[in-house]
Design an enzyme around this catalytic site. Structure first.
Site, PDB file in Angstrom:
ATOM      1  N   SER A   1       0.693  -1.122  -0.150  1.00 56.88           N
ATOM      2  CA  SER A   1      -0.106   0.044   0.058  1.00 56.88           C
ATOM      3  C   SER A   1       0.830   1.393  -0.167  1.00 56.88           C
ATOM      4  CB  SER A   1      -0.980  -0.019   1.268  1.00 56.88           C
ATOM      5  OG  SER A   1       0.062  -0.040   2.510  1.00 56.88           O
TER       6      SER A   1
ATOM      7  N   SER B   1       1.507   7.389   7.593  1.00 59.48           N
ATOM      8  CA  SER B   1       3.018   7.344   7.720  1.00 59.48           C
ATOM      9  C   SER B   1       3.564   8.422   6.561  1.00 59.48           C
ATOM     10  CB  SER B   1       3.544   5.877   7.767  1.00 59.48           C
ATOM     11  OG  SER B   1       3.597   5.665   6.320  1.00 59.48           O
TER      12      SER B   1
ATOM     13  N   ASP C   1      -6.839   4.729  12.643  1.00 59.14           N
ATOM     14  CA  ASP C   1      -6.579   3.801  12.129  1.00 59.14           C
ATOM     15  C   ASP C   1      -6.737   2.330  13.137  1.00 59.14           C
ATOM     16  OD1 ASP C   1      -5.316   1.918  10.159  1.00 59.14           O
ATOM     17  OD2 ASP C   1      -3.357   2.402  10.428  1.00 59.14           O
TER      18      ASP C   1
END
Lengths: 505, 505
Positions: free
Chosen positions: A206, A211, A268
Site C-alpha cells: 500500500s 505515515s 486507523d
C-alpha cells in the site's frame, strides 16, 4: 439499482476539476432538470449513460462555466462514468442507500452482520458513499470496535468487492508490517531474498496511510509500481516475486477508499487494520504469511498487551481464510534504518542489498529475521535454518541480482531522487539519546512533503543510547520545496523536542 | 493562527460553484504556487487577504476554467473571505488543527474537557473543519455518548462561539419540541398566545434536521423568517414575540454547521440534541422554558425510559445556564394535525388560530397545554390557571390578531402555497387504523420534496382507531414536481404499509 424516477437528458461536460475520489456532478442552479426534479445543494444524484450508472454529489453552478443543457463532472465522476464530451446523460434522485441504516446501527452499538458488511463494501466500491458517509463508517467502527466475527465479515466483504488472484504455484508467501515505525522498509529486501531462494512472493503493497511513506511509495523511487494484474503476473512468473502497488490491481478496492478517509482523519483502528491487511493478503492468494509487529511507546502498537490483542485478531482472521501466519514482534522504540520518506528509505534498502559499508545494520537484521521465518514457513529452509539461508542469500549477492531483475521486469530500475532543500536539526545540549518520538518524527517528515514529494522526509544521524555533542546534527530534514521545509521546521521548533537528550553520567 | 509558511500571491476568481458550506479553493494543477508549496489533492490550504484568513479544501483544476495566476473559490469560501474579483490573495499550507487530536481522543473514549470543546467549536465556526472532520466529530459523540459534564461543556462552547442576546424585559419565555413527530407545529400558536398575554417570547426556530419541516420552514410560508438581529429586536419590542429562523441571527452558529452534517448522516444523538436545544435557548437569553417531548414507538423519543433520560439531561443542563425549565411528555404515536410539510403544517396553524371548524383539535389541545405551562412559568397566570387563559386567548381572537401583527412586523403575512402534484394513497382493505409509522411517513414527505419544496409533504385523512373502507384515502401526497411525487410513491409502494389496518371486530 435502476433509476426509479423520471429522468432528464443533459450533455456531459468534463470540467477538469479534481475532487479526489468523490464523484461530483455540477448543474446550473437555473437548469430545468434541477428545478423539475427539485434537486438542491449536496443532493445525491444518480447519473446514467446508456452503459453505466453512478451516484454523484451535486454542486450547483451560479456562473457561466456551464451552458444551459450541460452537466459538468469532476475527474473521478468522469472516469467512473466513462463518457465522452457531449454524450447524453440522464439524472434522477438517488434512492436512499439501505446500507447507511446499517452504519447508523453501528454508531448506536448494533453489530454488523456479514451480509450487511458486504452491502456496505459493495456500495463503497461503487462510489455510492459520500465523504461524510465514509467518515462516519470509519469513525463508528473505531469508536465501537469490531468483534472477531465482524472483523472476519469485513475482511471477506472487502475481498469479495474486488478481484482475487489465483496462482499455479504453491506456496504463495507474503509479508506485512503493521506500520507505525518510520523507515521500516524490509519488504523489498525480503522479496528479493525469498524469490532468490525459489519461493513465490507476489507482493502488493500500500501507499502510506498516516505515515510518511508506504512500501509502494518507497519502491516507486526504484521502479514502476502501478502495474495492472496482467503485468504483475508476468513479473511474478518470470522472477518469482514483485513489489507493486495494490491499488493498481484492484485487490480489495474498498480498502483504498477507506484508507484515503482514514488518512484525513488520522484514524486507523484495530478491526479495520486487521481487515485491511488480511483482505489484501486473501485477495492476493497468499497461503503463508509473516507479520511484523513493531512494539514501542510511540509505535502503532504501544504495549505488549496491545500486541497480544492485535496478533490474536490477525492470526485468527488469517486462519478463517486458510492462511498459515506467524506474527513476529520487533523493536518499535525508534526508526529503522536512517531514512524516513520514500526516496530516503529506498536508499537504505539498496545499501542493504548491495552490502554497502554504510548499510543500516538494524534494517538488515530485521529483513533477515522476517525472511528467515518465511523461508521456513514456505519450506525453503528447515526449521531453525531460515535466518542462515537469508543471510547467505544477501551476502553472496543473489538477493541483489534478484532485486535488480524484479525492478527491470516491473519496467526498469531507477535511482531515487535527492531533495534540493535540506536542513539539519542541531542538538540543544550534549548528552545521551534517551528517547525518540516516532509519531512526531513521522509528522515532521510528512510536513516536509512525504510521501507526496518523493525526495522529502528526514535522515537520522543518531540512535537510542548514542552520545551526542551540543550542536551536532540529530537528523536532517529533506524537502523538495522551501515552503514545505519551513513548514516542517516550524512544527519542530514550536513543539517539545522529538529526540530527548539527557546529560551523560 | 497566522500563516506560518512562505506564501504566494494569486488573483481571486469567483467560480460560482455552490459546494454548500464547505470552503473550496480551486487551483490549476500546473500553478507555480501549487508546485512550489507542494500542494496536492484535498490538501487543507490557508487563504489570506489583507483583512481575513480562512482554511479551504483544495480541488485542482486540469482545464482552462482558471487562467494561470488565478485561484478560484466556491461560493461559501467567497463569502467567508469577503473578496472581490481580482483581489490579491495568498496561500500557504494550513497548520494541522490541534483540536482534531481531541476529536480522535473522543473516538477512542477520552472525555472532552470544556476548553477542548471550546476549541473544537471555534474551529468549526471558523470553517476549519472539512466535512470529513465534522462527520467524524458527530459520529464519535453519538457512538461514545456525552457525559453530563461534556453536554454542559458542549452547550457552553456552542453559545460562546456565536452571538448572545440580551433583553431589557424579563422573564423571557421560550419553548422547544424535541422533534420526531410530523406536523407538531405548536410554536406559532404558542408565541401568539403568550405574547397576547403580555409575556416576551423572542422565538428563534430551526429548519428541519431530519424531519420534513422545521418550525422555521413552516413559518416561512406565512411570513419572512430570515431576520437579522436588529430586525428581530424591532419585532419583539413592538409585538412581544416573533418566530424567526435562528441561523439568520447567528445564535450558536456551530449548531447550524453540525445540523447540516447530521442531516446527511441522519444522526441526532442525545448529547448533541441537548446541546443543540439549550445552546440556542441560552444564546437567545431565555429565562423560562417549556420542553415538549412526544413519546411513541416511532417518535424520536421511543419509550418512557428514553424520555426520563432525555428530560433529566435537558433540565440539568438548563439549570447550569440559569434557565427554569419544565418538560412535558405528549402523545407521540401519530402525527399532529393533518399536514406534514412546511405549507401544509402552516395551514393547520392558521386554522387553529382562526378557530376554523376544520381546525385539528389535537394540535389546538397541545398548543393550549404548552402555552398554559409557559403562562404559569412566566407569571402571567396563577398555578393551574394557564390552560384556561390560553384557551380564552385563542377563543376571543386575541391570539390570531397578535399572530397577524407579528407576521406583519416580520415583513408581511402571506398565504402558504398549494402543491400542483397530488396523489391519494388508498386503503388496501377495510378495518381499523392500528398504527402509524411516523418515520416512514416523514420519509415519504421528504422524498416528495419537503422541506426544500415548501408546498410538498402529505395530508393525513385518518387517525389511530379510525374505521376505514377499502379504497378510501389514508393520506394525500403533495409535491411540486412530478419527479418528486413519483419518487415518494415509489418509496411507499416498495415498502411495508406506513399505516396498518386490521379487520374491525
Amino acid at each position: 439499482m435502476a433509476p426509479t424516477t423520471k429522468s432528464h437528458a443533459l450533455r456531459a461536460k468534463r470540467l477538469g476539476i479534481d475532487t479526489h475520489d468523490e464523484a461530483v456532478i455540477y448543474m446550473r442552479s437555473d437548469c430545468h432538470v434541477c428545478r423539475a426534479e427539485g434537486f438542491s445543494g449536496h443532493a445525491r444524484i444518480r447519473v446514467t449513460t446508456d452503459k453505466k450508472s453512478i451516484i454523484a454529489t451535486l454542486n450547483t453552478i451560479v456562473s457561466d462555466i456551464l451552458s444551459p443543457g450541460e452537466a459538468g463532472f469532476s475527474e473521478s465522476a468522469w472516469r467512473r462514468l466513462g463518457v465522452s464530451e457531449g454524450d447524453k446523460i440522464t439524472v434522477a434522485h438517488a434512492r436512499a442507500l439501505d446500507s447507511l441504516s446499517r452504519v447508523r446501527g453501528k454508531v448506536y452499538g448494533q453489530a454488523l452482520a456479514d451480509d450487511e458488511l458486504a452491502e456496505i463494501m459493495r456500495d463503497i466500491v461503487q462510489g455510492r458513499y459520500s465523504d461524510i458517509h465514509l467518515s462516519s463508517f470509519i469513525t463508528a467502527c473505531a469508536a465501537r470496535g469490531l468483534s472477531e466475527q465482524e472483523i472476519v465479515g469485513l475482511t471477506r466483504a472487502m475481498v469479495d468487492a474486488g478481484e482475487r488472484l489465483t496462482w499455479s504455484a504453491t506456496p504463495i508467501v507474503d509479508k506485512h508490517c503493521v506500520g507505525g515505525l518510520p523507515g521500516n522498509r524490509t519488504t523489498p529486501i525480503i522479496v528479493a531474498i525469498v524469490a532468490a531462494c525459489g519461493l513465490t512472493m507476489p507482493k502488493t503493497s500500500s501507499r502510506a496511510i498516516t505515515s510518511p511513506a508506504g512500501t509502494a511509495d518507497a519502491m516507486e523511487t526504484l521502479a514502476p509500481v502501478d502495474l495492472n494484474l496482467a503485468a504483475m503476473r508476468r513479473v511474478v512468473e518470470r522472477e518469482g516475486g514483485c513489489v507493486v502497488w495494490g491499488g493498481a490491481v484492484s485487490l480489495s478496492p474498498a480498502d483504498d477508499t477507506l484508507i484515503r478517509v482514514e488518512r484525513a482523519l488520522d484514524i486507523d483502528s484495530e478491526g479495520q487494520l486487521v481487515a485491511s491487511v488480511l483482505s489484501k493478503k486473501a485477495a492476493a492468494g497468499a497461503t503463508h504469511l509473516v507479520l511484523d509487529l513493531p512494539v514501542g511507546p510511540t509505535a502503532k502498537v504501544r504495549s505488549s498487551s496491545d500486541a497480544d490483542s492485535l496478533s490474536e485478531h490477525l492470526l485468527r482472521t488469517a486462519k478463517a481464510f486458510g492462511i498459515e501466519a506467524r506474527a513476529i514482534r520487533t523493536d518499535g522504540r525508534q526508526p529503522v534504518g536512517r531514512g524516513v520518506g520514500p526516496a530516503l528509505e529506498a536508499r537504505d534498502v539498496l545499501a542493504v542489498l548491495e552490502g554497502a559499508q554504510q548499510a543500516p545494520l538494524d534494517l538488515k537484521a530485521r529483513a533477515v529475521t522476517l525472511a528467515g521465518v518465511l523461508l521456513e514457513l514456505g519450506g525453503a529452509a528447515a526449521s531453525g535454518g531460515g535466518e542462515d539461508l537469508a543471510e547467505k542469500t544477501l551476502a553472496d549477492g543473489r538477493a541483489l541480482s534478484k532485486f535488480q531483475a524484479i525492478c527491470e521486469a516491473q519496467g526498469g530500475m531507477r535511482t531515487p531522487p535527492i531533495a534540493r532543500q535540506q536542513w539539519p536539526l542541531a542538538a540543544h545540549s550534549s548528552g545521551r539519546v534517551t528517547s525518540v518520538d516516532n509519531r512526531r518524527l513521522a509528522k515532521a517528515a510528512k510536513l516536509a512533503g512525504a510521501p507526496g514529494a518523493k525526495a522529502a522526509g528526514l535522515e537520522m544521524h543518531v540512535r537510542l543510547d548514542d552520545l551526542v555533542e551540543k550542536g551536532s546534527p540529530l537528523f536532517t530534514l529533506h524537502a523538495e520545496t522551501s515552503g514545505e521545509l519551513e513548514y516542517a521546521r516550524d512544527f519542530i521548533e514550536s513543539h517539545p523536542p522529538i529526540i530527548d537528550i539527557e546529560p551523560a553520567k
